[in-house]
Scaffold this active site. Structure first.
Site, PDB file in Angstrom:
ATOM      1  N   CYS A  28       0.837  -1.204   0.000  1.00 30.73           N
ATOM      2  CA  CYS A  28       0.000   0.000   0.000  1.00 30.73           C
ATOM      3  C   CYS A  28       0.877   1.261   0.000  1.00 30.73           C
ATOM      4  CB  CYS A  28      -0.989  -0.055   1.151  1.00 30.73           C
ATOM      5  SG  CYS A  28      -2.507   0.845   0.772  1.00 30.73           S
ATOM      6  N   ARG A  62      -6.903   5.540  -0.087  1.00 28.49           N
ATOM      7  CA  ARG A  62      -7.592   6.701  -0.629  1.00 28.49           C
ATOM      8  C   ARG A  62      -6.810   7.258  -1.824  1.00 28.49           C
ATOM      9  NH1 ARG A  62     -11.177   8.786   2.618  1.00 28.49           N
ATOM     10  NH2 ARG A  62     -10.163   8.128   4.539  1.00 28.49           N
ATOM     11  N   HIS A 116      -3.595  -5.215   0.503  1.00 27.94           N
ATOM     12  CA  HIS A 116      -3.028  -5.740   1.749  1.00 27.94           C
ATOM     13  C   HIS A 116      -3.064  -7.270   1.773  1.00 27.94           C
ATOM     14  CE1 HIS A 116      -2.559  -1.933   3.915  1.00 27.94           C
ATOM     15  NE2 HIS A 116      -3.584  -1.536   3.173  1.00 27.94           N
ATOM     16  N   GLU A 176      -1.445  -9.246   3.528  1.00 27.32           N
ATOM     17  CA  GLU A 176      -1.303  -9.795   4.891  1.00 27.32           C
ATOM     18  C   GLU A 176      -2.658 -10.173   5.501  1.00 27.32           C
ATOM     19  OE1 GLU A 176      -0.939  -6.659   4.008  1.00 27.32           O
ATOM     20  OE2 GLU A 176      -1.344  -5.219   5.612  1.00 27.32           O
TER      21      GLU A 176
HETATM   22  N1  GLN Z   1      -2.233   6.492   2.894  1.00 26.38           N
HETATM   23  C1  GLN Z   1      -2.275   5.771   1.651  1.00 26.38           C
HETATM   24  C2  GLN Z   1      -3.627   5.873   0.967  1.00 26.38           C
HETATM   25  O1  GLN Z   1      -4.599   6.222   1.570  1.00 26.38           O
HETATM   26  C3  GLN Z   1      -1.917   4.322   1.868  1.00 26.38           C
HETATM   27  C4  GLN Z   1      -2.934   3.592   2.661  1.00 26.38           C
HETATM   28  C5  GLN Z   1      -2.402   2.334   3.255  1.00 26.38           C
HETATM   29  O2  GLN Z   1      -1.189   2.114   3.293  1.00 26.38           O
HETATM   30  N2  GLN Z   1      -3.269   1.494   3.749  1.00 26.38           N
HETATM   31  O3  GLN Z   1      -3.716   5.578  -0.194  1.00 26.38           O
END
Ligand code: GLN
Length: 544
Positions: free
Chosen positions: A380, A471, A516, A518
């Protein structure tokens, strides 16, 4: 109709109610029963999505896009049953729904009260979506006696009556502390905690007692007598070296038998614990070890990366090796050369995160990994920062950054304003949208590039589904420029609009994923990306 097991906790928090629930689920499965697990959380946030990881630990995301308590992660890792929106509720959600109904006029004429309106809503939640399940395990957050947990305790008391004889039981987890000055285990806190429960009409059927010392028979008898439970239903829970030994340990202490007895079910047959024995063997007898650095922002609180940590352990289980995790605060790399901290590190993982703090350090870690052929796994935010690193240092886009951290001359990572859901509907967002529950959440498909590293890792698959919580997104407008500089976008959303995976093909193992992985890893089914990444770190450890 499902049988219900209500799990409560007493004396202190953090005794491991989540692990108890998850392990009991695994033991019942090992006896051929189907289970579901759900969590009732007394706090007033509508969901944990807006809470800081420092406050509440990780937010666990389900396939259907719910932002839930991290205990749902334990449930999935131990039972393989995917959690759903309907498996986690908070006081905040219950109250917001009731107040919404009240404003709409649904209760016109009535006084809206904790009993029956709040308790009924809790009962509805607990009973909902339970078809075809043999056992529903419901964990109540907090500890007995908490003011905010009262409506939940009252609701499960009522449910016990509503469900009828033999359809539900109460299982209470407490602490039996050891006083070294007295050289004794103390049962009084357990007695008090059970007295609290009994005063509100809840009589535990099974008592699970966490203790750092073996609980002698004399103390067990005493607990049984004072707490009004059978002596055999006082189950000691001693510390074990790995959480994956907990199901076997609870079985050895008779937990599953006592639960079945309390329901009046037969318990003669032994459960099939072969898969847990295999995991225990792999954890206890590793054939090597590697060091993995996790360069993140919430490294002071391991619970903030709960699923991540477990998925790395699963990668070790898959390779039959021990993984030593070195938690490194990413801000460090903004002050010092990364090399000192990464000398004997065989793989670098940059996890998800929010906000600007420490992101230049994450970019430095990605650069170090790329230039030094150290396996790199970006998740991410870790993928976004690896892309920004490549933009700056490979494609010469010096002003590359993410709009999450403020206006950028080159917004290589930007706010996703519109995306297509798997069912074809379109979601839209602006800068003004509320922050709660509005990210791109839950399972989405991604199409993989044939012949890419990532497709090889997924066993040749070309279409995968993974869970998301973000986001911002790599800006498609920069894709061509980045590709020309050597970045491979090996996974895209099915409509081709959102880059999901980036990799460096001339590197031993450098993969960034927008989702994600994980969240879907299990000890008996390690996620392929974690298994492969830990395997690459092992190869690297043999080179250095
Ligand atoms: N802050 C980043 C976003 O909102 C990554 C989010 C995250 O790592 N879960 O896209």
């Amino acid at each position: 109709m499902a049988r219900y097991i209500f799990i409560t906790g007493g004396v202190v928090s953090s005794l491991g109610k989540g692990l108890l629930s998850a392990s009991l689920g695994a033991l019942l499965q090992a006896r051929g029963y189907s289970v579901r697990l759900r969590k009732l959380d007394p706090y007033l946030n509508v969901d944990p999505g807006t809470m800081s990881p420092f406050e509440h630990g990780e937010v666990f995301v389900t396939d259907d896009g719910a932002e839930t308590d991290l205990d749902l992660g334990h449930y999935e890792r131990f039972t393989g049953v995917a959690g759903r929106q309907s498996d986690n509720v908070t006081s905040g959600r219950i109250y917001s729904e009731i107040i919404h109904k009240e404003r709409r006029g649904d209760y016109l004429g009535a006084t809206v009260q904790v009993i029956p309106h709040v308790t009924n809503a809790i009962k509805e939640f607990a009973l909902n979506d339970s078809d075809g399940v043999d056992f529903m395990i419901c964990e109540v957050g907090g500890t007995a006696g908490d003011i905010e947990a009262m409506p939940f305790m009252e609701a499960i008391r009522q449910l016990h009556l509503d469900l009828g004889r033999g359809r539900s039981i109460f299982c209470h987890l407490t602490l039996v502390p050891y006083l070294s000055a007295a050289g004794e285990l103390k049962t009084k806190p357990t007695q008090h905690s059970v007295r609290d429960l009994r005063s509100i009409g809840i009589q535990p059927d099974v008592l699970v007692c966490r203790s750092e010392h073996v609980i002698p028979d004399k103390e067990r008898r005493k607990i049984a007598l004072y707490c009004n439970v059978h002596e055999s239903a006082v189950i000691p829970a001693l510390d074990v070296s790995s959480i994956y030994e907990v199901p076997i340990s609870y079985h050895n202490q008779g937990l599953d038998v006592e639960v079945l007895k309390a329901f009046g079910l037969s318990y003669g047959d032994e459960p099939d614990l072969a898969k847990w024995e295999d995991i225990k063997d792999r954890v206890q007898n590793p054939e090597g070890e590697v060091n993995i650095a996790v360069v993140g922002k919430y490294t002071g609180l391991p619970d903030a990366y709960k699923s991540l940590k477990e998925a790395i352990v699963h990668g070790g289980i898959a390779n039959r090796i021990k993984v030593n995790i070195r938690w490194i605060e990413s801000e460090l790399f903004e002050q010092e050369d990364a090399v000192h901290h990464l000398e004997d590190v065989h793989g670098i993982l940059v996890p998800g995160g929010f906000g600007k703090r420490g992101t230049e350090g994450k970019i430095a870690a990605a650069k170090f990994a790329r230039e030094n052929n150290v396996p790199y796994f970006g998740i991410c935010l870790g993928m976004q920062m690896a892309t920004v690193e490549a933009a700056r240092n490979m494609a010469g886009i010096n002003g590359a950054g993410s709009t999450e951290f403020g206006p950028q001359s080159d917004a290589v990572v930007g706010l996703i304003t519109e995306w297509v859901k798997d069912d074809g509907s379109v979601e839209a967002r602006t800068d003004e949208t509320d922050l709660g529950g509005t990210m791109r959440l839950g399972a989405y498909d991604a199409l993989l590039k044939a012949g890419s590293k990532v497709s090889e890792v997924y066993g040749g698959a070309l279409n995968i589904s993974e869970r998301h919580r973000h986001r911002y997104e790599v800006n498609i407008g920069y894709k061509k420029k980045l590709e020309a500089a050597g970045v491979v976008f090996s996974g895209m959303s099915p409509d081709g609009a959102l880059p999901e995976i980036m990799e460096h093909s001339d590197h031993p193992w450098f993969i960034g994923v927008q989702y994600h992985p994980e969240l879907k890893s299990k000890p008996f089914e390690p996620h392929p990306l974690f298994a492969s990444f830990v395997g690459a770190a092992l190869v690297n450890s043999r080179l250095v």
